[in-house]
Scaffold this active site. Structure first.
Site, PDB file in Angstrom:
ATOM      1  N   ASP A  64       2.220 -13.285 -15.348  1.00 14.37           N
ATOM      2  CA  ASP A  64       1.425 -12.373 -14.515  1.00 14.37           C
ATOM      3  C   ASP A  64       0.462 -13.189 -13.654  1.00 14.37           C
ATOM      4  O   ASP A  64      -0.141 -14.164 -14.114  1.00 14.37           O
ATOM      5  CB  ASP A  64       0.642 -11.401 -15.409  1.00 14.37           C
ATOM      6  CG  ASP A  64       0.111 -10.210 -14.628  1.00 14.37           C
ATOM      7  OD1 ASP A  64       0.579  -9.084 -14.876  1.00 14.37           O
ATOM      8  OD2 ASP A  64      -0.777 -10.405 -13.768  1.00 14.37           O
ATOM      9  N   ASN A 114       2.503   0.442 -18.897  1.00 19.71           N
ATOM     10  CA  ASN A 114       1.680   1.429 -18.197  1.00 19.71           C
ATOM     11  C   ASN A 114       2.625   2.353 -17.435  1.00 19.71           C
ATOM     12  O   ASN A 114       3.469   1.876 -16.671  1.00 19.71           O
ATOM     13  CB  ASN A 114       0.726   0.728 -17.233  1.00 19.71           C
ATOM     14  CG  ASN A 114      -0.284  -0.154 -17.957  1.00 19.71           C
ATOM     15  OD1 ASN A 114      -0.787   0.226 -19.012  1.00 19.71           O
ATOM     16  ND2 ASN A 114      -0.557  -1.330 -17.414  1.00 19.71           N
ATOM     17  N   GLN A 119      -0.614   2.277 -13.801  1.00 12.35           N
ATOM     18  CA  GLN A 119       0.569   1.542 -13.321  1.00 12.35           C
ATOM     19  C   GLN A 119       0.360   1.232 -11.845  1.00 12.35           C
ATOM     20  O   GLN A 119       0.084   2.131 -11.044  1.00 12.35           O
ATOM     21  CB  GLN A 119       1.846   2.368 -13.513  1.00 12.35           C
ATOM     22  CG  GLN A 119       3.097   1.603 -13.053  1.00 12.35           C
ATOM     23  CD  GLN A 119       4.401   2.366 -13.284  1.00 12.35           C
ATOM     24  OE1 GLN A 119       4.409   3.468 -13.848  1.00 12.35           O
ATOM     25  NE2 GLN A 119       5.508   1.789 -12.848  1.00 12.35           N
ATOM     26  N   SER A 120       0.473  -0.049 -11.485  1.00  7.88           N
ATOM     27  CA  SER A 120       0.198  -0.434 -10.094  1.00  7.88           C
ATOM     28  C   SER A 120       1.435  -0.905  -9.342  1.00  7.88           C
ATOM     29  O   SER A 120       1.410  -0.993  -8.118  1.00  7.88           O
ATOM     30  CB  SER A 120      -0.876  -1.524 -10.048  1.00  7.88           C
ATOM     31  OG  SER A 120      -0.446  -2.684 -10.722  1.00  7.88           O
ATOM     32  N   HIS A 179       8.176  -2.192 -16.099  1.00  8.29           N
ATOM     33  CA  HIS A 179       7.948  -3.525 -16.667  1.00  8.29           C
ATOM     34  C   HIS A 179       7.196  -3.447 -17.978  1.00  8.29           C
ATOM     35  O   HIS A 179       6.379  -2.540 -18.185  1.00  8.29           O
ATOM     36  CB  HIS A 179       7.182  -4.420 -15.690  1.00  8.29           C
ATOM     37  CG  HIS A 179       5.916  -3.809 -15.165  1.00  8.29           C
ATOM     38  ND1 HIS A 179       5.909  -2.856 -14.172  1.00  8.29           N
ATOM     39  CD2 HIS A 179       4.613  -4.008 -15.498  1.00  8.29           C
ATOM     40  CE1 HIS A 179       4.660  -2.500 -13.899  1.00  8.29           C
ATOM     41  NE2 HIS A 179       3.865  -3.175 -14.708  1.00  8.29           N
ATOM     42  N   HIS A 210       4.489  -5.596 -20.314  1.00  7.53           N
ATOM     43  CA  HIS A 210       3.530  -6.698 -20.386  1.00  7.53           C
ATOM     44  C   HIS A 210       3.638  -7.289 -21.798  1.00  7.53           C
ATOM     45  O   HIS A 210       3.547  -6.550 -22.788  1.00  7.53           O
ATOM     46  CB  HIS A 210       2.086  -6.200 -20.225  1.00  7.53           C
ATOM     47  CG  HIS A 210       1.771  -5.583 -18.903  1.00  7.53           C
ATOM     48  ND1 HIS A 210       1.039  -6.225 -17.930  1.00  7.53           N
ATOM     49  CD2 HIS A 210       2.062  -4.357 -18.392  1.00  7.53           C
ATOM     50  CE1 HIS A 210       0.891  -5.427 -16.883  1.00  7.53           C
ATOM     51  NE2 HIS A 210       1.511  -4.285 -17.143  1.00  7.53           N
TER      52      HIS A 210
HETATM   53  P1  AMP Z   1       0.874  -2.507 -13.940  1.00  5.79           P
HETATM   54  O1  AMP Z   1      -0.565  -2.322 -13.569  1.00  5.79           O
HETATM   55  O2  AMP Z   1       1.194  -2.132 -15.353  1.00  5.79           O
HETATM   56  O3  AMP Z   1       1.801  -1.854 -12.923  1.00  5.79           O
HETATM   57  O4  AMP Z   1       1.129  -4.070 -13.898  1.00  5.79           O
HETATM   58  C1  AMP Z   1       1.453  -4.772 -12.748  1.00  5.79           C
HETATM   59  C2  AMP Z   1       1.114  -6.214 -13.006  1.00  5.79           C
HETATM   60  O5  AMP Z   1       1.760  -7.002 -12.008  1.00  5.79           O
HETATM   61  C3  AMP Z   1      -0.369  -6.554 -12.951  1.00  5.79           C
HETATM   62  O6  AMP Z   1      -0.776  -7.106 -14.211  1.00  5.79           O
HETATM   63  C4  AMP Z   1      -0.459  -7.576 -11.817  1.00  5.79           C
HETATM   64  O7  AMP Z   1      -1.404  -8.597 -12.069  1.00  5.79           O
HETATM   65  C5  AMP Z   1       0.953  -8.120 -11.766  1.00  5.79           C
HETATM   66  N1  AMP Z   1       1.391  -8.674 -10.486  1.00  5.79           N
HETATM   67  C6  AMP Z   1       1.260  -8.118  -9.245  1.00  5.79           C
HETATM   68  N2  AMP Z   1       1.815  -8.909  -8.323  1.00  5.79           N
HETATM   69  C7  AMP Z   1       2.325  -9.985  -8.982  1.00  5.79           C
HETATM   70  C8  AMP Z   1       3.015 -11.157  -8.570  1.00  5.79           C
HETATM   71  N3  AMP Z   1       3.319 -11.396  -7.287  1.00  5.79           N
HETATM   72  N4  AMP Z   1       3.382 -12.058  -9.530  1.00  5.79           N
HETATM   73  C9  AMP Z   1       3.077 -11.835 -10.826  1.00  5.79           C
HETATM   74  N5  AMP Z   1       2.432 -10.744 -11.272  1.00  5.79           N
HETATM   75  C10 AMP Z   1       2.046  -9.831 -10.367  1.00  5.79           C
END
Ligand code: AMP
Length: 114
Positions: free
Chosen positions: A31, A87, A94-95, A100, A102
């Site tokens: 991450d 998430n 979830q962003s 995915h 974690h």
């Molecule tokens: P979520 O909030 O559960 O959707 O998790 C998305 C995760 O993706 C977050 O922990 C971010 O830090 C991670 N993330 C976003 N862009 C990247 C990237 N380019 N490489 C690695 N991790 C990323």
């Protein structure tokens, strides 16, 4: 057609990632904003928007990813335990709209989570 997510761009090799595992079904990479000494994301190569979009046909893929996480946790030395988080949706923060897991480890975690 909707725009590619950042994870689809990583799968397609359009943006770099620190990959720790790849096979025909999934990809795992560090991450970019780690929340623990070990923070790895495990993503399916198949585009699945979220946990809520998994279907019966994704069962074998899901099981495969769970075992990849188990192996990665051992390889990354998480002998004291680890946390696996998904998430799902806005309330869970979830962003990235590509399903995915974690994998978090290397420190103690509180319960309940924030
Ligand atoms: P979520 O909030 O559960 O959707 O998790 C998305 C995760 O993706 C977050 O922990 C971010 O830090 C991670 N993330 C976003 N862009 C990247 C990237 N380019 N490489 C690695 N991790 C990323």
């Amino acid at each position: 057609m909707s725009e590619k997510t950042i994870f689809k761009k990583i799968i397609d090799g359009e943006i770099p990632a620190e990959v720790v595992h790849e096979d025909e079904h999934c990809l795992a990479f560090h991450d970019v904003a780690p929340q623990a000494p070990v923070h790895v994301l495990v993503i399916p190569k198949k585009e699945i928007r979220s946990w809520a979009h998994l279907t019966d046909e994704d069962g074998p893929l899901y099981g495969h990813m769970c075992l990849v996480i188990q192996r990665l946790a051992a390889e990354l030395g998480l002998d004291g335990g680890y946390r696996v988080v998904v998430n799902c949706g806005a309330d869970a923060a979830q962003s990235v709209d590509h399903f995915h897991f974690h994998l978090l480890g290397g420190r103690k975690f509180d319960w309940p989570p924030g």
